[in-house]
Design an enzyme around this catalytic site. Structure first.
Site, short mmCIF file in Angstrom:
data_model
loop_
_atom_site.label_atom_id
_atom_site.label_comp_id
_atom_site.label_asym_id
_atom_site.label_seq_id
_atom_site.Cartn_x
_atom_site.Cartn_y
_atom_site.Cartn_z
N SER A 135 53.60 42.28 -2.52
CA SER A 135 52.47 41.42 -2.90
C SER A 135 52.01 40.67 -1.67
CB SER A 135 52.91 40.42 -3.97
OG SER A 135 51.96 39.40 -4.16
N TYR A 148 58.95 34.71 -8.32
CA TYR A 148 58.24 35.96 -8.05
C TYR A 148 57.98 36.12 -6.56
CZ TYR A 148 54.52 39.47 -8.17
OH TYR A 148 53.75 40.60 -7.95
#
Length: 240
Positions: A135, A148
């Protein structure tokens, strides 16, 4: 790499970015084996002609079961795309530690375990690739998604180390860094989102072009800012 004729194992391939990667690879002539947890979504992908495997990658037993289900199938391309998002923000009370553990396992431990298990098969192929989907938040974290962000940063570090370890072998190790993409995970975010079809296209292009990173969409800008000033990139991203 020419993906035509290659056998691909794609985790998290029944929805979102993974579903679009599967469709686009199939259109290019690849044989895609995809995994997921939702029976209805897996059935829908099977109806499109995909080979599907049910897999829960939030624990070691689930990863080992997936490897066993593959039997002795060759794998040319492994795409570690499956992941979990979890809110972890102590400002509104104490977060669920079990949810954090599941997120860490699905996003970091499972790709490591699956890659390790399948490495002999990848080494047996004349040309192979591993794609780890991280990400933009692996570069610089935001505030609300601390777990996350940490899990994806861990996967980014693993990917870079693995690439160095496999230098000289015919296995390309690619990191795909998406921005905010319009998927179920981001459904509650009121902001501009990249269509998953375009995100998938850019990831596959990196594979075909032999690049080490697929910096997708706005992540290109984040990478540029980070290269000039890591502190500035962190200051900008932490506000989101």
């Amino acid at each position: 790499m020419n993906v035509a004729g290659k056998t691909v194992l794609l985790t998290g391939g029944s929805a979102g970015i993974g579903r679009e990667i599967a469709r686009q690879l199939k259109a290019k002539g690849a044989e895609v084996i995809l995994t997921g947890r939702d029976p209805d979504r897996l059935a829908a992908m099977a109806a499109e002609g995909f080979e599907t495997l049910s897999a829960d990658l939030s624990n070691a037993a689930g990863v080992d079961a997936l490897v066993a289900a593959l039997e002795d199938r060759p794998v040319d391309i492994l795409i570690n795309n499956a992941g979990l998002g979890v809110a972890h923000d102590v400002r509104g009370g104490l977060p669920d530690p079990d949810a954090a553990d599941g997120c860490f396992y699905a996003n970091l431990s499972a790709p490591v375990r699956l890659t390790t298990a399948l490495l002999p098969r990848l080494r047996a192929r004349p040309q192979a690739a591993i794609i780890n989907v991280t990400s933009g938040l692996a570069i610089a974290p935001n505030t609300a998604s601390s777990v996350y962000c940490a899990s994806k940063a861990g996967l980014r570090s693993f990917t870079m180390s693995l690439r160095a370890q496999l230098k000289g072998e015919p296995i390309r190790v690619i990191e795909a860094l998406p921005p905010v993409v319009d998927t179920q995970m981001t459904a509650d975010r009121d902001m501009s989102k990249m269509p998953p079809q375009e995100c998938a296209r850019q990831i596959i292009a990196a594979l075909e072009q032999g690049r080490d990173e697929a910096n997708v969409g706005m992540v290109k800008l984040l990478r540029a800012v980070y290269s000039l000033s890591p502190a500035l990139a962190r200051k900008v991203m932490i506000r989101f």
